[in-house]
Design an enzyme around this catalytic site. Structure first.
Site, short mmCIF file in Angstrom:
data_model
loop_
_atom_site.label_atom_id
_atom_site.label_comp_id
_atom_site.label_asym_id
_atom_site.label_seq_id
_atom_site.Cartn_x
_atom_site.Cartn_y
_atom_site.Cartn_z
N ASP A 1 38.11 43.42 39.08
CA ASP A 1 38.83 44.48 38.39
C ASP A 1 39.14 45.66 39.31
O ASP A 1 38.48 45.88 40.32
CB ASP A 1 38.06 44.96 37.16
CG ASP A 1 36.71 45.58 37.51
OD1 ASP A 1 36.09 45.10 38.46
OD2 ASP A 1 36.29 46.53 36.84
N GLU A 2 40.16 46.39 38.94
CA GLU A 2 40.49 47.71 39.49
C GLU A 2 40.72 47.72 41.00
O GLU A 2 40.17 48.54 41.72
CB GLU A 2 39.41 48.71 39.09
CG GLU A 2 39.31 48.91 37.59
CD GLU A 2 38.32 49.96 37.17
OE1 GLU A 2 38.56 50.61 36.13
OE2 GLU A 2 37.30 50.15 37.86
N VAL A 3 41.55 46.80 41.48
CA VAL A 3 42.02 46.87 42.86
C VAL A 3 43.30 47.70 42.86
O VAL A 3 44.26 47.37 42.17
CB VAL A 3 42.27 45.47 43.44
CG1 VAL A 3 42.94 45.56 44.80
CG2 VAL A 3 40.94 44.71 43.55
N HIS B 1 35.43 47.41 44.20
CA HIS B 1 34.09 47.91 43.89
C HIS B 1 33.06 47.39 44.90
O HIS B 1 31.93 47.07 44.54
CB HIS B 1 33.68 47.51 42.47
CG HIS B 1 34.45 48.20 41.39
ND1 HIS B 1 34.11 49.43 40.89
CD2 HIS B 1 35.58 47.83 40.72
CE1 HIS B 1 34.98 49.79 39.96
NE2 HIS B 1 35.89 48.84 39.84
#
Length: 848
Positions: free
Chosen positions: A517-519, A431
């Site tokens: 988060d969210e790699v 992000h």
């Protein structure tokens, strides 16, 4: 000549002279006179999980839109099939949520007054209005660096047939269980105190009242004085015969606890800390009759009560994402006021995202000069591209904006005065597109100047990295490279500047949140920096190990400043596999470091329902931020007209109110689609142990910013759901949550639910109509059903005005008040709820 026609001609002339016209070209089309209407034609098209949609373009100008030589850009949260079914355009995915629409040979010139329809497939169903495209603007092939906003965009009405659809009849059925409780039987302090006793009589608050306070509570005395001035229109002057308001120190009380005693002669708040006194004052505000906030009073009658109170959880947080869409400092301060009113004490400030960097970092000015602006761009070198419908202009607030150093310091001090700790979040390593693009621009600038060392000082990605990946939000270039030394120089510089701002503000900083988060899969695989790092670090065997390497280093940097590290749950997890299926386990390497994990992922049916309990049982400090109950950017319920995302759940006010922190499996009844839940998903899942309970630090609600484009939408999504959250975060564990008798638990919950909704409708919302200028909370849609040619109606919140019409017109604040069933008329019955200022909510219509 009408003004609109004149404006069209002036704009067309401007474009004609500002563009390089090709030989034989006609007057350039004025983009603002093109309107677009989005229509959902069919869900489940061709029996697949996709939707057939249409865009109708209408030429409202006096100039022809040519058949070629242009394209339109727009944003969409979902992917689309490039080839349109109408054969007259092509839709291309660019990056993230940005798409382009290009006319093909089948597109004919659009003459003045004409419309054209473009039909296309979206790879997901269309559930509500948030699924639509947005932010359309036109770009001419002759000038590809400039975008021009189109005119009106609208969404056509759609009557879905999907499972779980909530209608006015559904709402009526849900509301039937709500009992109408007399106001004098309601608890008048909110959130519900540990002990509450209402006594006969009242204390008359007037300007002659005397205010006596312990010097330790001087700041809180000023807050109380402001409250009195708002209510009475004047400052307290006191008198020899006046009654007293007292802020009293009482040793031995809990850190945030207080007592409040109100009788005919005195109003006394006791506590051992300024925070306790402050929370007593907030309780006093909710004890004041709500109508007293509407206009200044000569005297306010405050009920006689005795209250003894303290919070269940010491960490009661709200997270606001301003990275995707910016919120002004004014709105942030207003948000802090309502947080304080309901005794929340942590403001998690999500300041950076792929789509925007919102905090001035003086040492790295490019972060805001590049990363805080969005507009039409082909290379993201001067600013970021449009996202979430922000359009082509960098001046468009929401897409562009940041907090200056002075702004941020003011926010910190404002929060601190209200006993709210601000937790800043800097998203890493994922992000991070805004930061990456800003540092790329810095890199290119210094490389052109021949200053290679300066250019590479804060670089966040290896220019030679050929890794291919796609994030959950479809970005392909938004992940920092943990193998680059310059990544850590960047993070250290940001830490230094943030710490300096807190120091100047004179407020505490306990932690910095560094995302996590969210790699996505496949990131860093072809990074030269990663390949080089492996040679000197034998513990790094695969790219997965970069995760632990990264957070190990960031943790040391944070600890060096006397802080602890916070992050999303992935920060504390180690990815492994069982029987060929990937799974997460608490990472034992970080457990001794006392990292704080904020766990959002308990999506029902996705397999990670117990992540929070795994981490807490494994020794991690956990803040429950569960998407199933506490994400307030989710739609209230499943209806096409109701805005918001829904990938994790639908979250009306019942979700936060019914949340059981220590056993959220217990009363889960519906899945993320709003359909009956198969409880077999909990078989084999970890329950929270007694040891794990000691690691539940507290609760956090959240509003992510993708579809929050203005203060009105923020307040609509936040309130009144925040009230349900505040009750669960502060009030003691309710009996309905702890009872092992299923029938008794259901009966107790029904009783508590009715009492809560009555308090909200009859006391809290009327106060919010006026408090701090008023909050634009969501007014509920009426429930409605037909029976024996009569229209029956009800509301979620007893006490709110419900009005109706019988002539086909929309109800307004002067329409007839609904009190009894209404005979159905040929033009149908329309029902609408109103707040005390006359602001109306959505309409329920018997003809629907």
């Amino acid at each position: 000549m009408c003004i609109r026609h004149f404006q069209s001609i002036v704009f067309a002339l401007f474009l004609f002279f500002s563009l390089k016209a090709q030989p034989g070209s006609r007057t350039v089309f004025p983009a603002q006179d093109l309107s677009i209407r989005w229509e959902v034609m069919q869900n489940g098209y061709q029996n697949k999980a996709q939707s057939l949609n249409a865009l109708t373009l209408t030429n409202n100008s006096a100039v022809e839109l040519p058949a070629a030589g242009w394209k339109m850009f727009f944003n969409s949260a979902g992917l689309m099939v490039p080839a349109t079914l109408s054969g007259n355009a092509r839709i291309d995915f660019i990056n993230g949520d940005l798409f382009s629409l290009t006319p093909t040979a089948g597109f004919q010139a659009l003459k003045p007054g004409q419309s054209v329809r473009i039909e296309y497939l979206k790879t997901d169903p269309a559930v509500n209005v948030t699924d639509g495209p947005e932010g359309f603007y036109l770009v001419w092939d002759q000038r590809p660096d400039k975008g021009f906003s189109i005119g009106k965009f609208s969404a056509a009405p759609y009557k879905p047939t999907y499972k779980g659809l909530v209608t006015a009849a559904t709402i009526y059925d849900l509301n039937k269980v709500i009992q109408d409780i007399p106001v004098d039987q309601l608890t008048k302090v909110f959130p519900t105190p540990v002990h509450y006793q209402e006594l006969p009589g009242f204390f008359a608050l007037q300007t002659e009242s005397n205010l006596i306070f312990d010097e330790r509570f001087k700041k809180e005395k000023e807050d109380l004085s402001r409250v009195v001035e708002v209510l009475l229109g004047k400052k307290l002057v006191g008198s020899l015969t006046g009654d007293t308001i007292q802020l009293v120190f009482k040793a031995g009380m809990p850190p945030e606890g207080y007592e409040m005693e109100v009788n005919a002669k005195a109003l006394i708040i006791r506590a051992s800390t300024p925070a306790g006194i402050f929370y007593g004052i907030q309780s006093l505000k909710t004890l004041v009759p709500p109508e007293a906030w509407a206009k200044t009073q000569k005297s306010v009658e405050i009920p006689n009560v005795f209250v003894s109170d303290e919070p269940r959880f010491g960490y009661r947080a709200f997270m606001l994402d301003v990275g995707r869409n910016f919120q002004t400092k004014k709105e942030v301060l207003k948000l802090l006021d309502v947080m304080a009113l309901y005794k929340l004490n942590v403001f998690h400030f999500h300041l950076t995202e792929d789509e925007g960097w919102r905090l001035e970092i003086p040492s790295l000015p490019e972060l805001t000069s590049i990363g805080a602006e969005r507009g039409h761009t082909l290379d993201a070198k001067m600013f970021l591209p449009p996202s979430h419908g922000s359009g082509p202009d960098t001046s468009h607030l929401a897409g562009s904006g940041f907090y200056s150093r002075a702004d941020f310091i003011q926010i910190l001090q404002y929060a601190n005065d209200r006993h709210i700790l601000v937790l800043p979040e800097i998203e890493t390593p994922g992000h991070a597109r805004a930061a990456i693009k800003a540092m790329n621009t810095r890199y290119e600038k210094f490389m052109k100047e021949g200053k290679k060392d300066l250019a590479e000082q804060y670089l966040l990605v290896d220019p030679k990295d050929q890794s291919t990946y796609s994030s959950n939000q479809y970005w392909n270039d938004n992940i920092m490279d943990p193998a680059l030394p310059s990544t850590y120089q960047f993070i250290q510089t940001v830490i230094n500047d943030v710490v300096a701002m807190y120091a100047e503000a004179g407020v505490p900083l306990k932690s910095i949140h560094f995302g996590g988060d969210e790699v996505p899969e496949h990131v860093w695989e072809k990074s030269p920096a990663y390949i080089t790092l492996k040679k000197t670090h034998p513990e790094i065997v695969s790219t997965a190990d970069l995760w632990y390497y990264f957070y190990g280093r960031v943790n040391e940097m944070v600890k060096a400043k006397g802080l602890y590290l916070s992050g999303w749950e992935e920060m504390g997890l180690r990815k492994t596999s069982l029987d060929g299926r990937s799974m997460y386990l608490p990472n034992p390497d970080f457990e001794p470091e006392h990292l704080q994990t904020e766990v959002w992922n308990n999506t029902l049916g996705d397999g990670n329902e117990d992540l929070a309990y795994k981490l807490a049982n494994g020794g991690y400090k956990v803040v429950l931020t569960c998407v199933t109950h506490l994400y307030f950017d989710m739609a209230y319920y499943k209806s096409f007209e109701e805005p918001g995302y829904y990938w994790g759940a639908f979250t009306d006010i019942d979700k936060p109110f019914s949340f059981i922190p220590y056993d959220y499996f217990k009363n889960a009844t519906v899945d993320k689609e709003g359909l009956p839940l198969n409880r077999n998903i909990f078989i084999g899942k970890q329950r929270l142990t007694d040891y794990g309970k000691t690691n539940i630090v507290g609760l956090q609600s959240a509003v992510w910013g993708e579809n929050i484009k203005n203060p009105e939408r923020l307040e609509y999504m936040l309130l009144p759901r925040l009230l349900g959250f505040a009750e669960r975060a502060w009030a003691k564990d309710p009996q309905w949550a702890t009872s092992t008798d299923t029938l008794r638990s259901a009966a107790l919950f029904s009783e508590a639910w009715s009492a809560f909704l009555n308090i909200v409708g009859k006391r809290l919302l009327p106060m919010l109509d006026y408090y701090q200028g008023g909050y634009g909370y969501r007014i509920p849609k009426p429930g409605m059903m037909m029976e024996n040619n009569l229209v029956l109606a009800n509301l979620q919140f007893p006490g709110i005005d419900l009005r109706y019409t019988t002539d086909g017109k929309d109800p307004d604040a002067q329409s007839s008040m609904y009190k009894n069933p209404v005979p159905l008329t040929s033009q149908g019955i329309k029902l609408r709820a109103f707040d005390k200022k006359g602001r109306g909510g959505p309409i329920a219509f018997s003809g629907n």
